[in-house]
Design a protein around this motif. Structure first.
Motif, PDB file in Angstrom:
ATOM      1  N   HIS A   1       0.844  -1.192   0.000  1.00 27.24           N
ATOM      2  CA  HIS A   1       0.000   0.000   0.000  1.00 27.24           C
ATOM      3  C   HIS A   1       0.889   1.256   0.000  1.00 27.24           C
ATOM      4  O   HIS A   1       1.888   1.321   0.720  1.00 27.24           O
ATOM      5  CB  HIS A   1      -0.914   0.012   1.222  1.00 27.24           C
ATOM      6  N   PRO A   2       0.551   2.257  -0.783  1.00 27.43           N
ATOM      7  CA  PRO A   2       1.414   3.447  -0.898  1.00 27.43           C
ATOM      8  C   PRO A   2       1.613   4.217   0.399  1.00 27.43           C
ATOM      9  O   PRO A   2       2.628   4.909   0.548  1.00 27.43           O
ATOM     10  CB  PRO A   2       0.685   4.308  -1.947  1.00 27.43           C
ATOM     11  N   LYS A   3       0.682   4.125   1.346  1.00 28.36           N
ATOM     12  CA  LYS A   3       0.843   4.845   2.603  1.00 28.36           C
ATOM     13  C   LYS A   3       1.701   4.083   3.616  1.00 28.36           C
ATOM     14  O   LYS A   3       2.121   4.650   4.628  1.00 28.36           O
ATOM     15  CB  LYS A   3      -0.525   5.159   3.212  1.00 28.36           C
ATOM     16  N   VAL A   4       1.948   2.823   3.355  1.00 29.50           N
ATOM     17  CA  VAL A   4       2.769   1.999   4.251  1.00 29.50           C
ATOM     18  C   VAL A   4       4.230   2.158   3.871  1.00 29.50           C
ATOM     19  O   VAL A   4       4.592   2.024   2.706  1.00 29.50           O
ATOM     20  CB  VAL A   4       2.360   0.515   4.156  1.00 29.50           C
ATOM     21  N   THR A   5       5.065   2.447   4.868  1.00 32.43           N
ATOM     22  CA  THR A   5       6.494   2.595   4.585  1.00 32.43           C
ATOM     23  C   THR A   5       7.314   1.419   5.116  1.00 32.43           C
ATOM     24  O   THR A   5       8.077   0.802   4.375  1.00 32.43           O
ATOM     25  CB  THR A   5       7.043   3.906   5.183  1.00 32.43           C
ATOM     26  N   VAL A   6       7.154   1.086   6.376  1.00 36.74           N
ATOM     27  CA  VAL A   6       7.941   0.011   6.976  1.00 36.74           C
ATOM     28  C   VAL A   6       7.018  -1.097   7.468  1.00 36.74           C
ATOM     29  O   VAL A   6       5.997  -0.831   8.111  1.00 36.74           O
ATOM     30  CB  VAL A   6       8.784   0.536   8.159  1.00 36.74           C
ATOM     31  N   THR A   7       7.366  -2.347   7.165  1.00 35.21           N
ATOM     32  CA  THR A   7       6.655  -3.486   7.731  1.00 35.21           C
ATOM     33  C   THR A   7       7.666  -4.462   8.319  1.00 35.21           C
ATOM     34  O   THR A   7       8.796  -4.578   7.831  1.00 35.21           O
ATOM     35  CB  THR A   7       5.789  -4.225   6.694  1.00 35.21           C
ATOM     36  N   ILE A   8       7.241  -5.148   9.377  1.00 39.47           N
ATOM     37  CA  ILE A   8       8.071  -6.171  10.014  1.00 39.47           C
ATOM     38  C   ILE A   8       7.241  -7.438  10.149  1.00 39.47           C
ATOM     39  O   ILE A   8       6.182  -7.446  10.780  1.00 39.47           O
ATOM     40  CB  ILE A   8       8.564  -5.725  11.405  1.00 39.47           C
ATOM     41  N   ASP A   9       7.728  -8.507   9.554  1.00 41.52           N
ATOM     42  CA  ASP A   9       7.084  -9.818   9.617  1.00 41.52           C
ATOM     43  C   ASP A   9       7.792 -10.637  10.696  1.00 41.52           C
ATOM     44  O   ASP A   9       8.978 -10.954  10.575  1.00 41.52           O
ATOM     45  CB  ASP A   9       7.215 -10.486   8.247  1.00 41.52           C
ATOM     46  N   THR A  10       7.082 -10.952  11.799  1.00 42.67           N
ATOM     47  CA  THR A  10       7.649 -11.800  12.850  1.00 42.67           C
ATOM     48  C   THR A  10       7.034 -13.197  12.810  1.00 42.67           C
ATOM     49  O   THR A  10       7.080 -13.925  13.786  1.00 42.67           O
ATOM     50  CB  THR A  10       7.423 -11.181  14.242  1.00 42.67           C
ATOM     51  N   PHE A  11       6.454 -13.550  11.717  1.00 44.16           N
ATOM     52  CA  PHE A  11       5.705 -14.756  11.411  1.00 44.16           C
ATOM     53  C   PHE A  11       4.289 -14.700  11.973  1.00 44.16           C
ATOM     54  O   PHE A  11       3.341 -14.658  11.217  1.00 44.16           O
ATOM     55  CB  PHE A  11       6.398 -16.042  11.881  1.00 44.16           C
ATOM     56  N   GLN A  12       4.123 -14.679  13.290  1.00 45.04           N
ATOM     57  CA  GLN A  12       2.766 -14.603  13.823  1.00 45.04           C
ATOM     58  C   GLN A  12       2.177 -13.215  13.614  1.00 45.04           C
ATOM     59  O   GLN A  12       0.997 -13.081  13.284  1.00 45.04           O
ATOM     60  CB  GLN A  12       2.736 -14.946  15.313  1.00 45.04           C
ATOM     61  N   TRP A  13       2.966 -12.200  13.811  1.00 45.37           N
ATOM     62  CA  TRP A  13       2.493 -10.822  13.705  1.00 45.37           C
ATOM     63  C   TRP A  13       3.146 -10.088  12.543  1.00 45.37           C
ATOM     64  O   TRP A  13       4.320 -10.318  12.223  1.00 45.37           O
ATOM     65  CB  TRP A  13       2.810 -10.038  14.988  1.00 45.37           C
ATOM     66  N   GLY A  14       2.360  -9.170  11.982  1.00 48.46           N
ATOM     67  CA  GLY A  14       2.891  -8.241  10.999  1.00 48.46           C
ATOM     68  C   GLY A  14       2.770  -6.833  11.538  1.00 48.46           C
ATOM     69  O   GLY A  14       1.672  -6.380  11.863  1.00 48.46           O
ATOM     70  N   PHE A  15       3.893  -6.140  11.688  1.00 45.82           N
ATOM     71  CA  PHE A  15       3.913  -4.759  12.168  1.00 45.82           C
ATOM     72  C   PHE A  15       3.925  -3.816  10.970  1.00 45.82           C
ATOM     73  O   PHE A  15       4.683  -4.024  10.012  1.00 45.82           O
ATOM     74  CB  PHE A  15       5.151  -4.496  13.023  1.00 45.82           C
ATOM     75  N   VAL A  16       3.106  -2.770  11.051  1.00 44.43           N
ATOM     76  CA  VAL A  16       2.980  -1.813   9.953  1.00 44.43           C
ATOM     77  C   VAL A  16       3.202  -0.400  10.481  1.00 44.43           C
ATOM     78  O   VAL A  16       2.624  -0.011  11.505  1.00 44.43           O
ATOM     79  CB  VAL A  16       1.585  -1.912   9.295  1.00 44.43           C
ATOM     80  N   PHE A  17       4.033   0.364   9.757  1.00 42.07           N
ATOM     81  CA  PHE A  17       4.338   1.743  10.144  1.00 42.07           C
ATOM     82  C   PHE A  17       4.112   2.658   8.941  1.00 42.07           C
ATOM     83  O   PHE A  17       4.270   2.243   7.788  1.00 42.07           O
ATOM     84  CB  PHE A  17       5.779   1.865  10.634  1.00 42.07           C
ATOM     85  N   PHE A  18       3.790   3.911   9.238  1.00 44.34           N
ATOM     86  CA  PHE A  18       3.438   4.882   8.208  1.00 44.34           C
ATOM     87  C   PHE A  18       4.344   6.114   8.296  1.00 44.34           C
ATOM     88  O   PHE A  18       3.929   7.224   8.015  1.00 44.34           O
ATOM     89  CB  PHE A  18       1.976   5.304   8.368  1.00 44.34           C
ATOM     90  N   ARG A  19       5.591   5.913   8.673  1.00 44.38           N
ATOM     91  CA  ARG A  19       6.522   7.007   8.921  1.00 44.38           C
ATOM     92  C   ARG A  19       6.944   7.647   7.592  1.00 44.38           C
ATOM     93  O   ARG A  19       7.595   7.027   6.759  1.00 44.38           O
ATOM     94  CB  ARG A  19       7.740   6.474   9.678  1.00 44.38           C
ATOM     95  N   TYR A  20       6.576   8.912   7.422  1.00 44.51           N
ATOM     96  CA  TYR A  20       6.796   9.597   6.143  1.00 44.51           C
ATOM     97  C   TYR A  20       8.281   9.686   5.781  1.00 44.51           C
ATOM     98  O   TYR A  20       8.637   9.657   4.602  1.00 44.51           O
ATOM     99  CB  TYR A  20       6.202  11.015   6.192  1.00 44.51           C
TER     100      TYR A  20
END
Length: 259
Positions: free
Chosen positions: A229-248
């Motif tokens: 997604h264009p608004k998503v900048t950083v993602t972290i896949d820890t297998f069970q969880w997916g972390f999503v950040f929108f830091r410009y």
């Protein structure tokens, strides 16, 4: 189950720890939060919260809801069984506490209370935060509310509602959630619907956590769509969880991290 085993082996092959990370933001998150081994007094509260539920042999009528508030399952279940099989693990509860404590969000939304095991971790991570937790089953929500009060999680507002209906009814354009934990409906359609509905609430410091991103092929598809997604900048896949950040200020980057 076979799909999840294959997904986990693929995750292990691609995953790194902090030594393979060059982003200062992600490196700090890993070293000061994910991999923080120091004992926290709140861990004992989380442990006792869980023990209390595991000792509860009473039965409740559990109702699950599909899209449009349509009931698709209702059955009697023992509270201790729900806590042992459907609740967040002790290790994950401690990590969720550390995430809440690290980011110090003022406003938290949880989609899917269940018995409140994750809710208590979020609430204890920042007692000054306002935590809104959504649960579709009234009986389960009542147990969670009583538990949260018993263990002094006074900053939680428990709402009984079908998730999509609540999000549509809220004026999300005027709402800001600093941290959102998605653990209510592990389907591609529902996950992407919640994602789209909640996008108006983001700011530069928003933290979104998606549970069970490798639960099924369609959840992996949803995770890939979110990553791109264009608004998503950083993602972290820890297998069970997916972390999503929108830091410009961050370049678009995806991380696969062992926890």
């Amino acid at each position: 189950m076979l799909f999840q085993i294959k997904a986990y082996l693929k995750f292990l092959w691609n995953s790194k720890n902090e030594h393979g990370v060059h982003s200062p933001f992600v490196f700090s998150l890993l070293t000061k939060c994910f991999y923080d081994q120091k004992f926290k007094a709140e861990y004992d509260i989380l442990k006792n919260y869980r023990k209390s539920l595991l000792k509860n042999k009473n039965y409740i009528e559990v109702t699950d809801f599909g899209a449009g508030s349509k009931v698709f399952k209702s059955n009697r279940r023992q509270i201790s069984k729900i806590a042992s099989t459907a609740g967040i693990s002790p290790k994950r509860a401690e990590l969720l506490f550390r995430v809440s404590n690290y980011f110090q969000p003022n406003s938290i939304l949880e989609i899917g209370t269940s018995l409140g095991l994750a809710t208590s971790a979020l609430a204890l991570g920042n007692p000054k935060a306002k935590v809104i937790t959504l649960e579709g089953c009234p009986q389960t929500a009542t147990i969670a509310k009583n538990q949260l009060n018993q263990f002094d999680c006074k900053n939680v507002d428990s709402i009984i509602s079908e998730f999509e209906s609540f999000l549509i009814s809220e004026n999300l354009q005027a709402t800001s959630y600093n941290l959102i934990y998605f653990d209510g409906n592990h389907s591609k359609k529902a996950t992407l619907t919640y994602f789209d509905l909640l996008l108006p609430t983001i700011d530069n410091d928003s933290v979104w956590i998606f549970d069970d991103i490798h639960w099924s092929p369609e959840m992996e598809e949803a995770w890939e769509i979110i990553q791109n997604h264009p608004k998503v900048t950083v993602t972290i896949d820890t297998f069970q969880w997916g972390f999503v950040f929108f830091r410009y200020e961050q370049p678009k980057e995806h991380f696969v991290i062992r926890t």
